[in-house]
Design a protein around this motif. Structure first.
Motif, short mmCIF file in Angstrom:
data_model
loop_
_atom_site.label_atom_id
_atom_site.label_comp_id
_atom_site.label_asym_id
_atom_site.label_seq_id
_atom_site.Cartn_x
_atom_site.Cartn_y
_atom_site.Cartn_z
N ASN A 85 2.99 -124.07 20.41
CA ASN A 85 2.02 -124.11 21.50
C ASN A 85 2.75 -124.17 22.84
OD1 ASN A 85 -0.11 -124.29 19.59
ND2 ASN A 85 0.21 -126.50 19.44
N TRP A 107 -0.93 -125.34 27.05
CA TRP A 107 -1.88 -125.70 26.00
C TRP A 107 -1.74 -127.17 25.63
CZ3 TRP A 107 -2.26 -127.87 21.26
CH2 TRP A 107 -3.41 -127.62 20.51
N GLU A 108 -0.53 -127.66 25.53
CA GLU A 108 -0.29 -129.06 25.17
C GLU A 108 -0.85 -130.00 26.24
OE1 GLU A 108 0.70 -130.37 22.50
OE2 GLU A 108 1.62 -128.74 21.39
N GLN A 127 -3.38 -129.39 28.35
CA GLN A 127 -4.84 -129.38 28.26
C GLN A 127 -5.33 -130.19 27.05
OE1 GLN A 127 -6.94 -128.29 30.54
NE2 GLN A 127 -5.19 -127.68 31.81
N TRP A 128 -4.58 -130.12 25.95
CA TRP A 128 -4.92 -130.91 24.76
C TRP A 128 -4.79 -132.40 25.06
CZ3 TRP A 128 -7.44 -130.41 20.43
CH2 TRP A 128 -7.24 -131.33 19.40
#
Length: 274
Positions: free
Chosen positions: A166, A170-171, A173-174
């Motif tokens: 990822n 992305w990380e 936002q996670w």
């Protein structure tokens, strides 16, 4: 299920009952109906949102032994099954009888079943009583999330042995969606005093370590030539006069007797004629 009575005072009568009712003998139907009504009363209460659901489950797994109380998921999610009210009082300072009065509940044999809203109270009280394991977990997860937000991370796929990479975006936002709300709620439950005290302790330990390394580098730079004596003195004083948890306590000592006082010899210049 449509049930027709073939004999007895209600012979010929028909009654529509839930299919689950047929899991027990008809003579025990009233007991079963009462149990289902109790579960329905707990089901009708306000449940937990997604964040509270995850956090409560983590706190119970981390701080509350299953022999004392645990979360139930069937037939109602996030109900609390109190197995030992006496130990719950000792562990969290919460009375099972008081909880039964404040929240929808019922007794199932020897267990006290509480509504999902009671799980929030138990989890928050556990965090206030034992904040350090919770804050340790939060700090570890934040360190991992920070690293993944810089370099990305891997994720286990549904297929065994298959992982995907990822991106840092992305990380991050996670982390904002999944981890940060949990961490904020856990810190809130632990309380401002516990959080600030924990963070100050970590900052003090990190600063001591940084200064320790800085002084070691300075002593190494002083070695050589006439400055060896100064370097040895600084290194010895740094080790012997280190402030620790044992030396910081002001322990009162008994007064020394005259014969216990060490003798100090002070050389003086002799004066002629005396």
């Amino acid at each position: 299920i449509d049930v027709e009575f073939l004999e007895g005072p209600r012979s010929g009568a028909r009654e529509t009952v839930p299919g689950n009712r047929l899991r027990v003998p008809w003579s025990e139907g009233s007991v079963y109906d009462e149990l289902m009504a109790n579960w329905q009363r707990l089901r009708d209460t306000e449940g937990l949102d997604e964040v509270e659901d995850r956090v409560v489950s983590e706190v119970f797994d981390l701080l509350i032994p299953a022999r004392v109380a645990e979360l139930g998921y069937r037939p109602v999610e996030n109900t609390v099954e109190v197995h030992d009210c006496a130990q719950l009082q000792v562990l969290l300072g919460l009375s099972g009888e008081r909880l039964a009065e404040q929240y929808p509940s019922f007794w199932l044999e020897d267990d006290l079943i509480l509504a999902p809203s009671a799980s929030l109270v138990l989890a928050e009280q556990a965090c206030q009583r034992f904040p350090q394991p919770v804050l340790d977990m939060v700090l570890k997860e934040e360190a991992e999330a920070r690293e993944k937000a810089k370099r990305g991370g891997t994720h286990e796929g549904w297929e065994k042995g298959k992982t995907t990479h990822n991106s840092p975006e992305w990380e991050y936002q996670w982390y904002l969606k999944y981890h940060r709300p949990r961490h904020e709620l856990l810190r809130q439950w632990c309380g401002h005093k516990a959080v600030t005290g924990y963070e100050r302790l970590l900052a003090a330990e990190a600063e001591c370590h940084r200064l320790d390394e800085l002084l070691a580098r300075a002593i190494d730079a002083l070695r050589g030539g006439e400055k060896d004596i100064l370097a040895d003195t600084l290194e010895r004083e740094h080790e012997e006069e280190r402030i620790t948890t044992y030396s910081i306590r002001p322990v009162p000592d008994r007064p020394l007797q005259p014969w216990e006082i060490p003798v100090r010899e002070v050389p003086v210049r002799r004066r002629w004629g005396r």
